[in-house]
Write a protein that holds these residues in place. Structure first.
Motif, PDB file in Angstrom:
ATOM      1  N   ALA A  55       1.029  -1.212  -0.032  1.00 29.02           N
ATOM      2  CA  ALA A  55      -0.149   0.122   0.005  1.00 29.02           C
ATOM      3  C   ALA A  55       0.956   1.424  -0.018  1.00 29.02           C
ATOM      4  O   ALA A  55       0.971   1.860   1.050  1.00 29.02           O
ATOM      5  CB  ALA A  55      -0.770  -0.120   1.354  1.00 29.02           C
ATOM      6  N   PRO A  56       1.438   1.491  -1.268  1.00 29.32           N
ATOM      7  CA  PRO A  56       2.540   2.667  -1.384  1.00 29.32           C
ATOM      8  C   PRO A  56       2.027   3.985  -0.482  1.00 29.32           C
ATOM      9  O   PRO A  56       3.050   4.479   0.133  1.00 29.32           O
ATOM     10  CB  PRO A  56       2.659   2.812  -2.817  1.00 29.32           C
ATOM     11  CG  PRO A  56       2.317   1.477  -3.130  1.00 29.32           C
ATOM     12  CD  PRO A  56       1.032   0.997  -2.426  1.00 29.32           C
ATOM     13  N   LEU A  57       0.824   4.306  -0.636  1.00 34.27           N
ATOM     14  CA  LEU A  57       0.620   5.632  -0.014  1.00 34.27           C
ATOM     15  C   LEU A  57       0.710   5.734   1.376  1.00 34.27           C
ATOM     16  O   LEU A  57       0.796   6.415   2.044  1.00 34.27           O
ATOM     17  CB  LEU A  57      -1.000   5.993  -0.442  1.00 34.27           C
ATOM     18  CG  LEU A  57      -1.369   6.254  -1.690  1.00 34.27           C
ATOM     19  CD1 LEU A  57      -2.710   6.331  -2.072  1.00 34.27           C
ATOM     20  CD2 LEU A  57      -0.570   7.432  -2.174  1.00 34.27           C
ATOM     21  N   VAL A  58       0.156   4.258   2.225  1.00 32.29           N
ATOM     22  CA  VAL A  58       0.617   4.326   3.601  1.00 32.29           C
ATOM     23  C   VAL A  58       2.040   4.477   3.890  1.00 32.29           C
ATOM     24  O   VAL A  58       2.534   5.131   4.659  1.00 32.29           O
ATOM     25  CB  VAL A  58       0.185   2.925   4.023  1.00 32.29           C
ATOM     26  CG1 VAL A  58       0.382   2.846   5.619  1.00 32.29           C
ATOM     27  CG2 VAL A  58      -1.467   2.882   3.798  1.00 32.29           C
ATOM     28  N   ALA A  59       2.921   3.915   2.982  1.00 27.75           N
ATOM     29  CA  ALA A  59       4.460   4.180   3.191  1.00 27.75           C
ATOM     30  C   ALA A  59       4.771   5.683   3.021  1.00 27.75           C
ATOM     31  O   ALA A  59       5.556   6.170   3.934  1.00 27.75           O
ATOM     32  CB  ALA A  59       5.196   3.253   2.271  1.00 27.75           C
ATOM     33  N   TRP A  60       4.222   6.328   2.200  1.00 29.43           N
ATOM     34  CA  TRP A  60       4.559   7.832   1.914  1.00 29.43           C
ATOM     35  C   TRP A  60       3.928   8.503   3.193  1.00 29.43           C
ATOM     36  O   TRP A  60       4.765   9.478   3.418  1.00 29.43           O
ATOM     37  CB  TRP A  60       3.857   8.360   0.646  1.00 29.43           C
ATOM     38  CG  TRP A  60       4.563   7.766  -0.583  1.00 29.43           C
ATOM     39  CD1 TRP A  60       4.071   7.037  -1.678  1.00 29.43           C
ATOM     40  CD2 TRP A  60       5.629   8.136  -1.197  1.00 29.43           C
ATOM     41  NE1 TRP A  60       4.729   6.991  -2.719  1.00 29.43           N
ATOM     42  CE2 TRP A  60       5.845   7.903  -2.428  1.00 29.43           C
ATOM     43  CE3 TRP A  60       6.629   9.023  -0.627  1.00 29.43           C
ATOM     44  CZ2 TRP A  60       7.027   7.952  -3.209  1.00 29.43           C
ATOM     45  CZ3 TRP A  60       7.954   9.384  -1.341  1.00 29.43           C
ATOM     46  CH2 TRP A  60       8.069   8.948  -2.780  1.00 29.43           C
ATOM     47  N   VAL A  61       2.753   8.339   3.725  1.00 26.53           N
ATOM     48  CA  VAL A  61       2.443   8.895   4.741  1.00 26.53           C
ATOM     49  C   VAL A  61       3.548   8.681   6.061  1.00 26.53           C
ATOM     50  O   VAL A  61       3.746   9.613   6.588  1.00 26.53           O
ATOM     51  CB  VAL A  61       1.145   8.592   5.292  1.00 26.53           C
ATOM     52  CG1 VAL A  61       0.732   9.159   6.645  1.00 26.53           C
ATOM     53  CG2 VAL A  61      -0.185   9.293   4.077  1.00 26.53           C
ATOM     54  N   MET A  62       3.852   7.343   6.054  1.00 27.82           N
ATOM     55  CA  MET A  62       4.747   6.935   7.131  1.00 27.82           C
ATOM     56  C   MET A  62       5.891   7.739   7.179  1.00 27.82           C
ATOM     57  O   MET A  62       6.726   8.338   8.246  1.00 27.82           O
ATOM     58  CB  MET A  62       5.091   5.784   7.367  1.00 27.82           C
ATOM     59  CG  MET A  62       3.724   4.820   7.669  1.00 27.82           C
ATOM     60  SD  MET A  62       4.092   3.093   7.597  1.00 27.82           S
ATOM     61  CE  MET A  62       5.197   2.866   8.760  1.00 27.82           C
TER      62      MET A  62
END
Length: 293
Positions: free
Chosen positions: A203-210
């Protein structure tokens, strides 16, 4: 994608666009949260292992209706529907109605909803909503990023305890990258050896937020999918992360980048050089393995 873009026919109020995008993402998040624990209608996409569910389609329909209603002259590119609208304004929306479909399909609620607005080929607005926590993050190019409470989102000045030498990283790859890929295999192995932990969240967007919050220290991407790249990259950049291409050159998350040129390193500024060195060591040009493949 066509490299010629018309000049915007009219200015866009990015504050208003951000409000519309956030409300659309949050409405989709409400739908996801209400239905993700129930039975899902799951289908394979193409010949790979990626899947699509009835939830993807329902969320996509909701978002497209809201974005199309508010910005009828804008082109919208969504993960399942493809290109929608006339697209003669110079503005393009990218919509990922459910980033993390494969996770949700197996009962693991690690997912996000993402929207990006691009002027020409470059993102000017990014919105990411996390349905489980009901939190939304947004960024405007040159204006910074804000968190769920409206406060400015900035990377912490220092890495978290114990992570100066052993950073926590995330790995992002495209759906077409195989398990024996000549670039992905050595690069992931080197990152795992030199880092503290390498996350692959799907879930790339979760990684970006992190990364934007400072929960992780960097991300390395190889042939990532386009649909969620601009929103996530803009959010991380506006929070203080630095991005480079895998070969160390400049990196702009343009919607015109072909898959072979989308590889990147994104990290806290003081970690960027180390990660680029790691990528160089893993992808030794002398061995005949290109950085962008």
């Amino acid at each position: 994608m066509n490299s010629s873009h018309p000049a915007p026919a009219f200015p866009v109020d990015l504050i208003e666009a951000g409000r519309v995008a956030a409300e659309a993402a949050e409405a989709a998040g409400d739908l996801l949260r209400a239905r993700m624990a129930g039975p899902l209608d799951v289908h394979l996409k193409g010949t790979g292992v990626d899947v699509v569910t009835d939830l993807d389609l329902a969320c996509e329909e909701l978002i497209l209706e809201r974005i199309g209603g508010a910005f009828p002259g804008h082109l919208v590119i969504s993960e399942e529907a493809g290109a929608v609208g006339a697209g003669d304004s110079g503005f393009t929306w990218l919509v990922d109605p459910l980033d993390g479909t494969n996770n949700v399909a197996i009962g693991m609620p690690v997912c996000a909803v993402g929207l990006a607005l691009c002027e020409g080929p470059l993102p000017v607005l990014g919105v990411v909503h996390e349905p489980v926590s009901r939190r939304t993050w947004r960024a405007v190019r040159g204006e910074g990023a804000v968190g769920p409470d409206g406060t400015r989102l900035r990377l912490p000045d220092q890495p978290r305890p114990g992570r100066a030498d052993k950073p926590v990283l995330a790995w992002i790859q495209g759906h077409d990258v195989g398990s024996d890929d000549a670039v992905a295999v050595p690069l992931k192995a080197m990152l795992e050896r030199r880092g503290g932990r390498l996350l692959q969240l799907w879930a790339p967007l979760v990684a970006w937020v992190m990364l934007a919050r400072g929960d992780i220290d960097g991300i390395v991407g190889y042939r990532p999918e386009l649909i969620d790249l601009p929103a996530g990259a803009l959010l991380a950049q506006e929070a203080g992360a630095e991005l480079r291409a895998l070969d160390g050159g400049p990196y702009r998350p343009s919607i015109e980048l072909p898959p072979a040129e989308r590889g990147f390193v994104a990290a806290r500024p003081e970690l960027l050089g180390r990660l680029l060195h790691t990528a160089e060591a893993a992808l030794d040009p002398a061995a005949g393995v290109p950085v962008s493949r």
